[in-house]
Design a protein around this motif. Structure first.
Motif, short mmCIF file in Angstrom:
data_model
loop_
_atom_site.label_atom_id
_atom_site.label_comp_id
_atom_site.label_asym_id
_atom_site.label_seq_id
_atom_site.Cartn_x
_atom_site.Cartn_y
_atom_site.Cartn_z
N VAL A 1 0.40 5.90 1.41
CA VAL A 1 1.79 5.54 1.64
C VAL A 1 2.15 4.35 0.77
CG1 VAL A 1 1.30 3.97 3.57
CG2 VAL A 1 3.51 5.13 3.47
N GLY A 2 3.43 4.30 0.38
CA GLY A 2 3.93 3.20 -0.44
C GLY A 2 5.27 3.58 -1.03
N GLU A 3 5.96 2.61 -1.60
CA GLU A 3 7.25 2.87 -2.22
C GLU A 3 7.09 3.74 -3.46
OE1 GLU A 3 10.06 -0.81 -2.09
OE2 GLU A 3 8.02 -1.60 -2.07
N SER A 4 8.21 4.28 -3.92
CA SER A 4 8.19 5.03 -5.18
C SER A 4 7.68 4.13 -6.30
CB SER A 4 9.60 5.53 -5.51
OG SER A 4 10.05 6.44 -4.55
N GLY A 5 6.80 4.67 -7.13
CA GLY A 5 6.23 3.89 -8.21
C GLY A 5 4.95 3.17 -7.85
N SER A 6 4.44 3.38 -6.63
CA SER A 6 3.23 2.69 -6.21
C SER A 6 1.96 3.35 -6.74
CB SER A 6 3.16 2.59 -4.69
OG SER A 6 3.15 3.86 -4.10
N GLY A 7 2.06 4.59 -7.23
CA GLY A 7 0.90 5.26 -7.80
C GLY A 7 0.29 6.33 -6.92
N LYS A 8 0.97 6.70 -5.84
CA LYS A 8 0.41 7.68 -4.89
C LYS A 8 0.15 9.04 -5.56
CE LYS A 8 3.97 7.57 -2.13
NZ LYS A 8 4.86 6.79 -3.01
N SER A 9 1.19 9.59 -6.17
CA SER A 9 1.05 10.91 -6.79
C SER A 9 0.08 10.88 -7.96
CB SER A 9 2.41 11.44 -7.24
OG SER A 9 3.25 11.69 -6.13
N THR A 10 0.00 9.76 -8.66
CA THR A 10 -0.93 9.65 -9.78
C THR A 10 -2.36 9.79 -9.30
OG1 THR A 10 0.62 8.19 -10.94
CG2 THR A 10 -1.66 8.17 -11.69
N ILE A 11 -2.67 9.23 -8.14
CA ILE A 11 -4.02 9.39 -7.58
C ILE A 11 -4.31 10.86 -7.32
CG2 ILE A 11 -5.47 8.93 -5.56
CD1 ILE A 11 -4.13 6.21 -5.34
N GLY A 12 -3.37 11.56 -6.68
CA GLY A 12 -3.57 12.97 -6.39
C GLY A 12 -3.79 13.80 -7.65
N LYS A 13 -2.99 13.54 -8.68
CA LYS A 13 -3.12 14.29 -9.93
C LYS A 13 -4.43 13.96 -10.66
CE LYS A 13 1.88 14.60 -10.59
NZ LYS A 13 3.04 14.12 -11.37
N ALA A 14 -4.85 12.70 -10.58
CA ALA A 14 -6.10 12.31 -11.23
C ALA A 14 -7.30 12.96 -10.55
CB ALA A 14 -6.25 10.79 -11.22
N VAL A 15 -7.26 13.02 -9.22
CA VAL A 15 -8.36 13.64 -8.47
C VAL A 15 -8.52 15.10 -8.87
CG1 VAL A 15 -9.02 14.45 -6.16
CG2 VAL A 15 -8.25 12.09 -6.49
N ASP B 1 -5.91 10.50 9.87
CA ASP B 1 -6.95 9.75 10.59
C ASP B 1 -6.95 8.30 10.11
OD1 ASP B 1 -8.21 12.01 12.05
OD2 ASP B 1 -8.62 12.70 10.02
N ARG B 2 -6.89 8.14 8.80
CA ARG B 2 -6.82 6.81 8.20
C ARG B 2 -5.63 6.75 7.25
NH1 ARG B 2 -10.69 5.25 4.71
NH2 ARG B 2 -11.29 7.39 4.26
N VAL B 3 -5.18 5.53 6.98
CA VAL B 3 -4.04 5.33 6.09
C VAL B 3 -4.39 4.27 5.06
CG1 VAL B 3 -1.64 4.51 5.94
CG2 VAL B 3 -2.33 5.98 7.83
N MET B 4 -4.01 4.54 3.81
CA MET B 4 -4.14 3.56 2.73
C MET B 4 -2.75 3.22 2.22
SD MET B 4 -6.26 3.84 -0.87
CE MET B 4 -7.82 3.43 -0.06
N VAL B 5 -2.46 1.93 2.13
CA VAL B 5 -1.14 1.45 1.71
C VAL B 5 -1.25 0.92 0.28
CG1 VAL B 5 0.75 -0.13 2.21
CG2 VAL B 5 -0.58 0.84 4.10
N TYR C 1 2.98 -6.51 3.49
CA TYR C 1 3.69 -5.35 2.94
C TYR C 1 3.68 -4.19 3.92
CZ TYR C 1 4.97 -1.47 -0.09
OH TYR C 1 5.59 -0.37 -0.63
N THR C 2 2.55 -3.94 4.55
CA THR C 2 2.48 -2.89 5.57
C THR C 2 3.45 -3.19 6.70
OG1 THR C 2 0.12 -2.66 5.06
CG2 THR C 2 0.93 -1.56 7.03
N ALA C 3 3.47 -4.44 7.14
CA ALA C 3 4.38 -4.83 8.21
C ALA C 3 5.83 -4.63 7.80
CB ALA C 3 4.13 -6.29 8.60
N ALA C 4 6.14 -4.89 6.53
CA ALA C 4 7.51 -4.69 6.05
C ALA C 4 7.88 -3.22 6.05
CB ALA C 4 7.66 -5.28 4.65
N LEU C 5 6.96 -2.35 5.66
CA LEU C 5 7.23 -0.91 5.70
C LEU C 5 7.51 -0.45 7.13
CD1 LEU C 5 4.53 0.57 3.27
CD2 LEU C 5 6.97 0.24 2.82
N ILE C 6 6.73 -0.94 8.06
CA ILE C 6 6.93 -0.56 9.47
C ILE C 6 8.25 -1.11 9.98
CG2 ILE C 6 6.01 -0.85 11.81
CD1 ILE C 6 3.21 -0.97 10.48
N SER C 7 8.59 -2.32 9.57
CA SER C 7 9.86 -2.92 10.00
C SER C 7 11.06 -2.12 9.52
CB SER C 7 9.96 -4.36 9.47
OG SER C 7 8.98 -5.19 10.04
#
Length: 322
Positions: free
Chosen positions: A48-62, A224-228, A251-257
């Motif tokens: 999880v993270g804002e747009s541009g944080s690199g989430k999809s890049t990890i998936g594509k690299a894997v 089960d687990r979350v990475m921010v 940052y995690t707290a801000a996302l939840i807020s």
């Protein structure tokens, strides 16, 4: 769960060249910085993270859809960076992806039968008379009538198309699926149906998921687990409920807020400014330029992930703010 991870990533880095070449070469934009993670057999890890944080890049690299710059990646003990093309092609049967857009991810000229059969043909599965039974089984598995097999994609709703995308990913019986914003394009009620479907399939098949989303509440529901992630770096990782109810990183707290809720406890964290450019990230902690608790020490060095609970780590220097 097994103690031997199905997927292991250590210090993954990825950069893209931007602009025109100059006398010193092209300027590089780093989108992933020293990312490490593991996924156990049968586990769902949420990113999880804002747009541009690199989430999809990890998936594509894997999935080796894009090359990584550096870092080690292993799937079931096999080094993903050194696999020959033939071995990688065989391994793709074990690793599949569900794309974000249920409209763009299906060929509008092909029937659903052809879409699902293409995956089976690629890996020479369920040939001959067994093919029809497998196609009908896949449709039933995702809650669609097998009589729909000969329809075209435009005859389905967005939620139905995403179910077809899930059926396509399941067709080759993978052990691991990257869900890249798999529900973000759907209405809220349809999101719930698809999430429940993924949870049921995980319970039935024991499949592992890397579930990518910008919505922390959706990630918590299925993971089960979350990475921010923030600006290509890991901010926090831990059990889903702990991340949601007892975050240790601002940052995690801000996302939840930022989530709509009637039950916020008053500790709302409102971020100011925009996410910095990956071309010129802040020194030290990349979140410090927007963090309301930043100190001078935050600019001096990159805070390492440190353990703050059972299976819970955070990349923050402070313990006195949350």
């Amino acid at each position: 769960m097994s103690q031997t991870p199905l997927l292991e990533i250590h210090d993954l880095n990825k950069s893209y060249p931007v602009g025109r070449s100059g006398i010193f070469g092209k300027k590089m934009m780093q989108v992933l910085r020293d990312v490490s993670l593991t996924v156990q057999p049968g586990e769902v890890l949420g990113l999880v993270g804002e747009s541009g944080s690199g989430k999809s890049t990890i998936g594509k690299a894997v999935l080796r859809l894009i090359p990584s710059q550096s870092g080690a990646m292993r799937f079931d003990g096999q080094d993903l960076n050194t696999l020959a093309p033939e071995a990688l092609r065989a391994l793709r049967k074990e690793m599949q992806i569900i794309f974000q857009d249920p409209y763009a991810s299906l060929d509008p000229r092909k029937s659903i039968r052809a879409v699902l059969a293409e995956a089976l043909d690629t890996h020479q599965l369920h040939l001959g008379p067994a093919r029809e039974g497998r196609l009908r089984e896949l449709m039933g598995l995702v809650g669609l009538n097998p009589s729909f097999l000969d329809r075209l994609p435009h005859e389905f709703s967005g939620g139905q198309r995403q179910r077809i995308g899930i059926a396509r990913a399941l067709a080759v019986e993978p052990r691991f699926i990257v869900c890249d914003e798999a529900v973000s394009a759907l209405d809220v009620s349809i999101q719930a149906q698809v999430l429940n479907l993924l949870a049921d399939l995980r319970a039935k098949t024991g499949i592992s998921l890397l579930f990518i989303s910008h919505d922390l509440s959706v990630v918590r529901y299925i993971s089960d687990r979350v990475m921010v992630l923030y600006l290509g770096r890991v901010m926090e990782v831990g059990p889903a409920d702990e991340i949601h109810f007892a975050p240790k990183h601002p940052y995690t707290a801000a996302l939840i807020s930022a989530e709509p809720s009637l039950h916020h406890d008053g500790r709302r964290i409102r971020l100011t400014g925009e996410i910095p450019s990956p071309l010129s990230p802040p020194s030290g902690c990349v979140f410090r330029s927007r963090c309301p608790y930043a100190q001078d020490a935050c600019a001096q060095s990159v805070p390492p992930l440190r353990t703050v609970g059972a299976g819970h780590q955070t990349a923050c220097l402070r313990d006195d703010i949350l």
